[in-house]
Design an enzyme around this catalytic site. Structure first.
Site, PDB file in Angstrom:
ATOM      1  N   CYS A 198     -56.356  97.429  -8.811  1.00  0.00           N
ATOM      2  CA  CYS A 198     -55.211  96.999  -8.007  1.00  0.00           C
ATOM      3  C   CYS A 198     -55.637  96.214  -6.770  1.00  0.00           C
ATOM      4  O   CYS A 198     -56.026  95.056  -6.867  1.00  0.00           O
ATOM      5  CB  CYS A 198     -54.335  98.196  -7.650  1.00  0.00           C
ATOM      6  N   GLU A 252     -53.253 101.944 -13.319  1.00  0.00           N
ATOM      7  CA  GLU A 252     -53.828 102.729 -12.230  1.00  0.00           C
ATOM      8  C   GLU A 252     -53.118 104.075 -12.092  1.00  0.00           C
ATOM      9  O   GLU A 252     -51.891 104.160 -12.172  1.00  0.00           O
ATOM     10  CB  GLU A 252     -53.667 101.921 -10.939  1.00  0.00           C
ATOM     11  N   LYS A 270     -62.060 102.966  -6.687  1.00  0.00           N
ATOM     12  CA  LYS A 270     -61.395 101.897  -5.923  1.00  0.00           C
ATOM     13  C   LYS A 270     -62.071 101.724  -4.566  1.00  0.00           C
ATOM     14  O   LYS A 270     -62.296 102.686  -3.833  1.00  0.00           O
ATOM     15  CB  LYS A 270     -59.917 102.255  -5.758  1.00  0.00           C
TER      16      LYS A 270
END
Length: 552
Positions: free
Chosen positions: A149, A45, A113
């Site tokens: 994540c 990431e 995200k």
């Protein structure tokens, strides 16, 4: 359709803001993947910017340069495997934490995200906009889902990806260390595998950034939650992982499962990495510290030598008339055992000069804490002078117990650029010294064997700012203090929680008051590595001025 798919996992250490350098690391990993016949090379990431870049990412010139670097990387990696890398992405007025799939010389797919962490050390709701729930991307004939994540800590993103055709999950992470965190990660990822029935690869970065250390530990799970491989903790590594397609879908071919060290070794290595990378990434090569003959400065000296090598560490003893012969001998013994430079700089003359200078102002007033703190501040002045003259960064040596209750002198022993033990309670310092004496690892640059003699660990702690001074004159004994601090700081507990745990109410209230009135000191203290979820700085943010006290 392909029955075998190879992913090259690049568990690497980016540098925040070094866009060209980070792109170079990615390109090198891509070349290794190409040589190994990979279909996809994956990096963690926000790798192109480094992580955690905080508000820097919002600077338009910065995120524009990062996106341009990703586009240039796509061109450089046009002939060969696809490359997956994290970075910022802009659509209109919105800024996203994104994961790019580079193929054929361009950005072929962009994942944004969805779940933005807004707790502990993360402020992503401040920085990024919320990405949409999306589907998988294709690499050849294989459809891959990449929850970024935090997205993998929630079931909705993985379930959406599975429902829209993802054949396995590749999770890019910038997940920093805290004690026992690996088990938490593993439990969440096992849940995603069981819910979706898909294999999952959890890819993490390594390296230190300010107070945080990313510990790697990349792993892969097959359906049912069985561990297929586990990359090493803390070490940069490029590993090739194969998936095979059978009647039941894709399965990860089992690989090496690197064992994890015990928590004391993990903490110690985190402190070493944090200092090493803080130095390297900020441009310093050498450090110095005040070596008092006590346990805190001894363990900091050991960490510094293990991180940087003895030739890059200067230890300085600055004795006053209150410094015991025992402390002088203990300090010198540590420096000699570690093999680093040892300087002896008495402060008595300087202290006498300051006392004479202040005498007309202090006439008629009794000596008190003021005179004690002059010693500490004079040491800070001298150490900072040496830091300036020799280009060596000064390390501070205050443990978490002292930092919590303000048992340190601002502009004195708190002066310095970094504190390796800022999140290590005093009782843990003792045990860490014993651990280091008994263990040596190849990643340590210092010598094997006993480097902190037992007398330093066993003697009663003292600041030696007055005759026969002991820390216990001002504070509860450290086992009691640390137990109270774990409740009040780490667990954010109440006075009633302390009483329920068997502690005296008045003592608990005294400690709580010390914590609150010391906030201004912590606000001005040096950064230090995070070892727990209750670290001082981003994990715990309190007002400096605060009249509230728990009435319990």
């Amino acid at each position: 359709m392909a029955d075998r798919f190879r992913v090259t996992l690049a568990q690497l250490n980016p540098v925040v803001g070094d866009l060209t350098g980070n792109a170079g690391q990615a390109h090198d990993a891509w070349k290794q993947g190409r040589a190994a016949g990979a279909d996809l090379v994956a990096l963690p990431e926000m790798f192109i910017t480094g992580y955690n870049a905080q508000d820097l990412v919002m600077k338009p010139a910065f995120h524009a340069a990062a996106i341009q670097e990703v586009r240039a990387l796509a061109v450089a990696c046009a002939e060969g495997p696809a490359l997956a890398i994290g970075g910022p992405w802009v659509e209109g007025t919105e800024l996203f934490n994104a994961y790019f799939i580079l193929k054929g010389g361009r950005i072929a797919s962009t994942v944004t995200k969805h779940h933005l962490p807004n707790e502990t050390v993360f402020d992503e709701m401040r920085i990024f906009d919320v990405g949409a729930l999306g589907g998988p991307y294709a690499v050849g004939n294989v459809r891959i889902g990449s929850p970024i994540c935090e997205d993998a800590w929630h079931e909705d993103v993985a379930e959406t990806l599975a429902e829209t055709g993802a054949e396995f999950l590749l999770v890019p992470n910038g997940s920093p260390y805290y004690r026992n965190k690996f088990e938490t990660r593993l439990n969440h990822m096992v849940a995603r595998v069981i819910e979706t029935g898909l294999p999952l690869i959890y890819l993490n970065m390594v390296g230190g950034q300010d107070d945080q250390v990313f510990d790697g530990g990349t792993f892969a799970l097959n359906p049912g939650g069985e561990l297929a491989l586990q990359m090493p903790l803390f070490e940069e590594s490029v590993t090739h992982v194969d998936l095979e397609r059978g009647d039941a879908g894709w399965r990860i071919v089992p690989g090496v499962e690197h064992a994890h060290p015990d928590p004391y070794e993990q903490d110690y290595r985190v402190m070493v990495i944090a200092l090493r990378d803080y130095m390297a990434k900020s441009g310093f090569k050498k450090v110095l510290l005040g070596l008092s003959g006590g346990v805190d400065s001894a363990i900091v000296a050991a960490i510094a030598v293990d991180a940087l090598g003895a030739d890059n560490v200067r230890c300085v003893m600055l004795p006053s008339e209150f410094t015991s012969d025992e402390s002088l001998a203990d300090a010198e013994a540590v420096a000699r055992a570690l093999g680093c430079r040892y300087d002896h700089v008495p402060i008595s003359e300087g202290r006498a000069a300051i006392t004479r200078t202040l005498a007309p102002l202090f006439e008629g007033l009794q000596p008190d804490l003021t005179e004690e703190n002059i010693q500490s501040r004079l040491r800070g002045l001298l150490l900072m002078a040496m830091s300036n003259k020799f280009g060596e960064m000064l390390l501070t040596t205050g443990n978490k117990s002292e930092v919590a209750v303000g048992y340190a002198t601002i502009y004195g022993d708190m002066a310095g650029g970094y504190n390796p033990i800022k999140d290590l309670y005093k009782t843990r310092v003792f045990e860490t010294c014993r651990w280091r004496n008994a263990h040596h690892r190849p990643w340590m640059k210092g010598p094997a064997g006993e480097v902190i003699r037992p007398n330093i660990i066993d003697k009663p702690p003292t600041a030696e700012l007055r005759e026969d001074q002991k820390d216990s004159d001002s504070l509860p004994d450290y086992p009691e203090l640390d137990a109270l601090l774990r409740i009040l700081v780490d667990e954010d507990g109440s006075i009633e929680d302390c009483v329920a745990a068997g502690f005296d109410r008045a003592t608990a209230k005294k400690v709580e008051n010390l914590i609150y009135i010391s906030e201004y000191k912590r606000f001005q203290s040096a950064p230090g590595v995070r070892l727990t979820k209750g670290a001082f700085w981003l994990d715990r943010r309190y007002p400096i001025v605060n009249r509230w006290r728990d009435p319990g």
